[in-house]
Design a protein around this motif. Sequence first.
Motif, PDB file in Angstrom:
ATOM      1  N   PRO A 116      70.502  18.464  18.854  1.00 31.75           N
ATOM      2  CA  PRO A 116      69.169  18.342  19.458  1.00 31.75           C
ATOM      3  C   PRO A 116      69.201  17.705  20.855  1.00 31.75           C
ATOM      4  O   PRO A 116      68.359  18.010  21.699  1.00 31.75           O
ATOM      5  N   GLU A 117      70.171  16.842  21.095  1.00 32.82           N
ATOM      6  CA  GLU A 117      70.209  16.118  22.370  1.00 32.82           C
ATOM      7  C   GLU A 117      70.544  17.022  23.558  1.00 32.82           C
ATOM      8  O   GLU A 117      70.263  16.660  24.692  1.00 32.82           O
ATOM      9  N   VAL A 118      71.145  18.182  23.299  1.00 35.12           N
ATOM     10  CA  VAL A 118      71.491  19.076  24.421  1.00 35.12           C
ATOM     11  C   VAL A 118      70.532  20.263  24.535  1.00 35.12           C
ATOM     12  O   VAL A 118      70.547  20.980  25.534  1.00 35.12           O
ATOM     13  N   VAL A 119      69.701  20.445  23.520  1.00 32.66           N
ATOM     14  CA  VAL A 119      68.812  21.613  23.510  1.00 32.66           C
ATOM     15  C   VAL A 119      67.778  21.536  24.627  1.00 32.66           C
ATOM     16  O   VAL A 119      67.563  22.505  25.379  1.00 32.66           O
ATOM     17  N   GLU A 120      67.130  20.391  24.746  1.00 31.90           N
ATOM     18  CA  GLU A 120      65.996  20.282  25.669  1.00 31.90           C
ATOM     19  C   GLU A 120      66.395  20.576  27.114  1.00 31.90           C
ATOM     20  O   GLU A 120      65.627  21.178  27.871  1.00 31.90           O
ATOM     21  N   ALA A 121      67.616  20.193  27.496  1.00 28.19           N
ATOM     22  CA  ALA A 121      68.081  20.412  28.875  1.00 28.19           C
ATOM     23  C   ALA A 121      68.240  21.893  29.206  1.00 28.19           C
ATOM     24  O   ALA A 121      68.244  22.272  30.382  1.00 28.19           O
ATOM     25  N   LYS A 122      68.339  22.742  28.169  1.00 26.33           N
ATOM     26  CA  LYS A 122      68.531  24.181  28.388  1.00 26.33           C
ATOM     27  C   LYS A 122      67.223  24.971  28.400  1.00 26.33           C
ATOM     28  O   LYS A 122      67.222  26.180  28.599  1.00 26.33           O
ATOM     29  N   ILE A 123      66.121  24.295  28.174  1.00 23.92           N
ATOM     30  CA  ILE A 123      64.824  24.989  28.128  1.00 23.92           C
ATOM     31  C   ILE A 123      64.329  25.262  29.545  1.00 23.92           C
ATOM     32  O   ILE A 123      64.351  24.384  30.403  1.00 23.92           O
ATOM     33  N   THR A 124      63.914  26.510  29.779  1.00 30.56           N
ATOM     34  CA  THR A 124      63.338  26.905  31.066  1.00 30.56           C
ATOM     35  C   THR A 124      61.978  27.551  30.802  1.00 30.56           C
ATOM     36  O   THR A 124      61.544  27.669  29.655  1.00 30.56           O
ATOM     37  N   SER A 146      62.635  21.028  15.432  1.00 27.48           N
ATOM     38  CA  SER A 146      61.238  21.442  15.306  1.00 27.48           C
ATOM     39  C   SER A 146      60.346  20.669  16.282  1.00 27.48           C
ATOM     40  O   SER A 146      59.417  21.241  16.883  1.00 27.48           O
ATOM     41  N   ALA A 147      60.622  19.388  16.469  1.00 21.90           N
ATOM     42  CA  ALA A 147      59.836  18.572  17.413  1.00 21.90           C
ATOM     43  C   ALA A 147      59.991  19.094  18.837  1.00 21.90           C
ATOM     44  O   ALA A 147      59.013  19.157  19.601  1.00 21.90           O
ATOM     45  N   LEU A 154      57.588  26.595  21.551  1.00 25.02           N
ATOM     46  CA  LEU A 154      58.607  27.610  21.266  1.00 25.02           C
ATOM     47  C   LEU A 154      58.593  27.965  19.780  1.00 25.02           C
ATOM     48  O   LEU A 154      58.241  27.142  18.933  1.00 25.02           O
ATOM     49  N   PHE A 155      59.025  29.179  19.475  1.00 31.13           N
ATOM     50  CA  PHE A 155      59.213  29.579  18.080  1.00 31.13           C
ATOM     51  C   PHE A 155      60.501  28.947  17.554  1.00 31.13           C
ATOM     52  O   PHE A 155      61.485  28.808  18.281  1.00 31.13           O
ATOM     53  N   PHE A 176      60.829  26.448   7.013  1.00 31.88           N
ATOM     54  CA  PHE A 176      60.591  25.458   8.066  1.00 31.88           C
ATOM     55  C   PHE A 176      60.202  26.101   9.393  1.00 31.88           C
ATOM     56  O   PHE A 176      59.412  25.546  10.149  1.00 31.88           O
ATOM     57  N   GLY A 177      60.774  27.250   9.714  1.00 32.79           N
ATOM     58  CA  GLY A 177      60.454  27.917  10.963  1.00 32.79           C
ATOM     59  C   GLY A 177      59.384  28.976  10.766  1.00 32.79           C
ATOM     60  O   GLY A 177      58.806  29.114   9.679  1.00 32.79           O
TER      61      GLY A 177
END
Length: 366
Positions: A116-124, A146-147, A154-155, A176-177
């Motif tokens: 989760p810690e690296v996911v947010e940096a990849k969002i555009t 999910s948060a 996002l889906f 969950f999704g």
Amino acid sequence: MSNKINCLDLQRQHQFIKAEVFELFEKVYSDTAFSGGKFVDDFENEFATFCNTRFSIGVNNGTSALHLTLMALGIKSGDEVIVPANTFIATAWAVSYVGATPVFVDCTSDTWEIDPEVVEAKITNKTKAIIGVHLYGQPFDIDAISAIAKKHNLFLVEDAAQAHGAEYKGKRVGSFGEMACFSFYPGKNLGACGEAGGISTNSEVYNKHLRSLRNHGSTVRYHHDEIGYNMRMGGLEAASLSVKIKYISQWNQRRQAIAKRYHEEITNDKICMQKQPEWTKSIYHLFVVTTDDRASLMKYLNDHDINPGLHYPIPCHLQKAYSYLGYQKGSLPNAEYLAEHCLSLPMFAEMNDEEVNHVIETLNKY
């Protein structure tokens, strides 16, 4: 050992259920319900109950399940979808099939699940979805991912191809999704006699759309409302799954018992195991370990009548098919380390205690 212990032995399971499966095959044959039909409907209802979801949609394989899910979400050319790099390539194929771009992210160094810690940096501004994979049968950190998905609108899609019956915080995966995608490939914990896949969801809208997409874009015969696909589940495959779903919980429990022994009794510090957070209940589709010198360990095990498996020795971002995306070695170090050092120990419900003892003793002497 008198016989080599394989990573997976499907023959034992199929001998055990052969009479039941063949009895149901006779009914499919008598009804000539080979494509879709009553036996698929029956299994869909059984699997929805198993997943605690309103709907389950049977398709021809797990790759199609992912593909149709992204179509139902409206993901298209120009969009981006975040995908863990350490997964079977089908997770990424689905993104490519709809014309979108997979954006690969690293796993954690201990659970080997999407980090989760690296996911947010990849969002555009092009990102439309995150696919989390319940790798090897262990749920990823659903609450954390999910948060992030909610925060960025996002889906969230669960790739549950290896996780039939796995639990996250006491609840089975699959609900969950927006949707969850399953493979019923023969080697899975719940595997068909043939190729098959499925999608679980609580959304009536997605349920209706998926049923149209898998059936040539049609809900009324010869009326095609959109461009669809021929991705129906077969009746024989569904019948075999209806037999197996009666046993899946006890088979999973046996895998969990074997895994517990591996965790507690393999004490060789040359062997590193997947961390199991207390909020997950894995169903151990695979029991993967890492070691510094994989080739040496593989040879040693084979010399001692143990045939280990090797799953995903090249991470998705370094596959030739995705070279155009420009990832380099070193881009996603945890996924790359796992790919280069992983090995799958024998893990199937029909393993006997003598075989489990042999695997443990052999590894401890390495």
